[in-house]
Design an enzyme around this catalytic site. Structure first.
Site, PDB file in Angstrom:
ATOM      1  N   LYS A  37       7.224  12.592   8.844  1.00  0.00           N
ATOM      2  CA  LYS A  37       8.561  13.290   8.955  1.00  0.00           C
ATOM      3  C   LYS A  37       7.942  14.750   8.754  1.00  0.00           C
ATOM      4  CE  LYS A  37      12.324  12.943   7.728  1.00  0.00           C
ATOM      5  NZ  LYS A  37      12.793  12.291   6.470  1.00  0.00           N
ATOM      6  N   HIS A  38       8.335  15.525   9.692  1.00  0.00           N
ATOM      7  CA  HIS A  38       7.938  16.980   9.622  1.00  0.00           C
ATOM      8  C   HIS A  38       6.225  17.287   9.706  1.00  0.00           C
ATOM      9  CE1 HIS A  38      11.901  18.700   9.517  1.00  0.00           C
ATOM     10  NE2 HIS A  38      12.465  17.700   8.638  1.00  0.00           N
TER      11      HIS A  38
ATOM     12  N   ASN B 277      -2.605  22.068   1.602  1.00  0.00           N
ATOM     13  CA  ASN B 277      -3.488  21.479   0.783  1.00  0.00           C
ATOM     14  C   ASN B 277      -2.976  19.908   0.613  1.00  0.00           C
ATOM     15  OD1 ASN B 277      -5.535  23.088   0.222  1.00  0.00           O
ATOM     16  ND2 ASN B 277      -4.406  23.901  -1.493  1.00  0.00           N
TER      17      ASN B 277
ATOM     18  N   HIS C 186      -3.757  22.234   9.444  1.00  0.00           N
ATOM     19  CA  HIS C 186      -2.566  23.379   9.589  1.00  0.00           C
ATOM     20  C   HIS C 186      -1.998  23.504  11.024  1.00  0.00           C
ATOM     21  CE1 HIS C 186      -3.231  24.863   5.558  1.00  0.00           C
ATOM     22  NE2 HIS C 186      -4.456  24.868   5.932  1.00  0.00           N
TER      23      HIS C 186
END
Length: 616
Positions: free
Chosen positions: A287-288, A456, A616
């Site tokens: 999810k996302h 993180n 990221h």
């Protein structure tokens, strides 16, 4: 200042008939069919070398370029088409009196179309060829004809790929020639190809010299539009591939969106690496662009069967793929609502039937059995997204990202997490001998999971499945607390009072999931409690804090992995509250000694992997 040339005028026409075409291709897919069609329209065919040979073998009449120009190929084939009769025929402006007169005086005929590919320079480099062989595979004549034809696109057509052949045939059949719109599009693509080709050569050459590349050109081919980007107002949006490269997935069903495809890419890499590292079928639930859950195929206990609403008999019959997804989905079933799934192995009917019951947006896998595909195609009214991963897809070693006018590049995070990372530097008491096979497996599962979680991040694993993932927090201890809360919820879903909740008939599966989580949390508003209690045939007695603490005190055997070092002991202190027995983390902090002492105090075993896994 450089002298700027003025435009050269000539006659203007939308549709240009094709009377003579020059054919010189290294990729010969579909070329016989195209040239057979052109010959049927009385197009004269000029060609060279192997292309001419193939066309003649197909029974087509072909004029060698050397016969057409009156100049033989020479210099080991380096000079074939670099001749005024070729480039004059391509560059001459039709209807321009001076050009027409020059062509007549020099015996230059018009060439209306060029069909070509460039020498496979990048493929030659990829095979590890010697410097001299790579140099020999730098095309000279091809790019020259490409640029000449594309420059004169008002009158000439440049065709650079077999995927354009059908459109060329359709246009000539329907219009009697090529249209200006087609010629402009094909010219733009040709210049993109030329730029990409030259960039690859420049990049390779400068690397061979040990220098930085002076320019990087990446050329993209639009594949399909997207409804929008991350948000509905972010239009237009699209997916492109690198020119002359494939996408990693084939769309078998549905219409994937921007975030769907980000999920698919990360979810697929996660399960692919889990499969390679453990030898077990793997699945993830995304999810996302972070995993809500991930797991490998490890048999369920009876209490897990009860918590996941599957009978022990049914669980025993599950295929490895189905078992892996059942575990992945049940790591955090509230967060997995509307997930994008990934499975490392071919999706079978068992796996499809589990997915059929769940609210999910789509799946990516290396393949599907016919029965599974039919089941999945019916989900969401036929809109369920089904992607097939290409087994032979190999991404570039360097990846790029554009943000606010800056282009970032980095080596792809292709580190392979293995057993060796978990066993080479165990710094707590007992050393590597204190690690069980199950603990090493869970260390690998958790570490690969955090590799594909927004940083993180930390992840908790037990019995081959993630039981808590904490993503995207600025503070590492907050990651531990977030993921630790999920671990507590996972454990408490197996509490006898939770398993004994008596729902009314007709309460939906996801509503039961949510109701159990809220029962465990217990912090209802008055209005919320009324609606929650309405789902039960018997209103449950509260699950007290004392009962939760007593149950959680028995928790053990959990592994925590962190994408970066633990800077303080506070994360370990908190992890001790949710049954952590094993730790995998990169190490490298000035506080490593303090953190190791803390782990020893709790009897935990800790491995320093030496690999940071920020994402990221």
């Amino acid at each position: 200042m450089a002298h700027i040339l003025s435009a050269v005028s000539g006659s203007e026409a939308d549709v240009v008939p094709i009377t003579r075409a020059l054919i010189s291709v290294s990729d010969k897919d579909g070329i016989v069919e195209l040239c057979t069609f052109l010959a049927s329209k009385n197009v004269e065919l000029l060609s060279t070398g192997g292309t001419a040979k193939k066309l003649r073998e197909a029974g087509l009449t072909v004029i060698d370029v050397s016969d057409y120009t009156g100049s033989p190929e020479c210099l080991d084939g380096r000079v074939k088409t670099l001749h005024p009769k070729v480039h004059g025929g391509l560059l001459g402006v039709r209807g321009n009196p001076q050009h027409e007169a020059d062509m007549e005086a020099n015996g230059i005929g018009k060439i209306d179309m060029t069909v070509l590919n460039l020498y496979p320079f990048e493929a030659t480099v990829a095979k590890g060829a010697a410097f001299e062989q790579c140099i020999e595979n730098i095309d000279i004549g091809g790019p020259s004809m490409l640029r000449s034809t594309a420059k004169n696109h008002a009158f000439t057509t440049i065709v650079t790929s077999p995927d354009q052949y059908a459109e060329v045939r359709e246009c000539i059949e329907g219009k009697g020639g090529t249209t200006l719109a087609l010629r402009r599009r094909f010219a733009a693509r040709a210049y993109s190809l030329s730029a990409s080709y030259d960039s690859a050569i420049a990049t390779w050459f400068t690397k061979e010299l040990g220098e930085d590349s002076p320019v990087v050109t990446r050329v993209y081919k639009p594949e399909f539009p997207l409804k929008y980007g991350c948000n509905p107002h972010q239009k237009p949006a699209a997916i492109s591939s690198l020119l002359n490269a494939d996408l990693p997935f084939t769309v078998l069903n549905g219409t994937p969106g921007y975030i769907n495809l980000l999920d698919a890419a990360n979810a697929w890499l996660l399960v692919k690496e889990l499969r390679e590292a453990t030898g077990l079928a793997a699945a993830s639930s995304f999810k996302h662009v972070s995993p809500a859950g991930a797991a490998v195929a490890v048999p369920l206990t009876e209490v897990e069967c009860a918590a996941y609403e599957v009978t022990p008999e049914g669980a025993a019959k599950l295929t490895p793929s189905a078992l892996a997804y059942l575990r992945a989905r049940n790591a955090d079933p509230m967060c997995s609502f509307g997930d994008f799934a990934a499975v490392s192995d071919v999706v079978d009917e068992d796996t499809a039937l589990i997915l059929k019951k769940e609210v999910s947006d789509g799946i990516v896998a290396p393949g599907y059995t016919p029965a599974a595909l039919e089941i999945l195609k019916k989900k969401k009214g036929g809109k369920f997204i089904i992607l097939e991963a290409k087994a032979d897809f190999k991404p570039d070693a360097v990846e790029y990202r554009e943000v606010y006018g800056m282009t970032f590049s980095q080596k792809r995070n292709d580190v392979v997490i293995t057993k060796e990372h978990m066993t080479k530097n165990v710094v707590t008491k007992g050393g590597v001998d204190a690690l069980t096979d199950g603990a090493i497996r869970d260390m690998i599962v958790a570490s690969i999971c955090v590799k594909y979680t927004q940083s993180n991040s930390v992840g908790f694993a037990r019995d081959g499945m993630m039981v808590g993932v904490g993503a995207g927090q600025q503070s590492r201890v907050d990651c531990v607390k977030l993921a630790g809360r999920k671990v507590s919820t996972w454990y408490l879903r197996q509490h006898p009072k939770v398993l004994g909740l008596k729902f009314k008939e007709g309460v939906k599966r996801q509503d039961r999931v949510n109701a159990r989580v809220r029962y465990i949390e217990g912090d209802f508003t008055d209005e919320e409690r009324k609606r929650w209690e309405a789902q039960f045939s018997e209103v449950p007695e509260p699950l007290s804090s004392a009962e939760k603490e007593e149950f959680m005190a028995k928790a053990t055997g959990v592994t925590i992995s962190s994408d970066a070092f633990f800077p303080f002991r506070d994360s370990i202190d908190h992890a001790s509250k949710v049954g952590v027995s094993y730790i995998a983390q990169p190490g490298g902090s000035v506080q490593d000694g303090q953190v190791t002492e803390c782990a020893d105090e709790y009897g935990m075993k800790m491995s320093l992997t030496g690999v940071r896994l920020f994402h990221h």
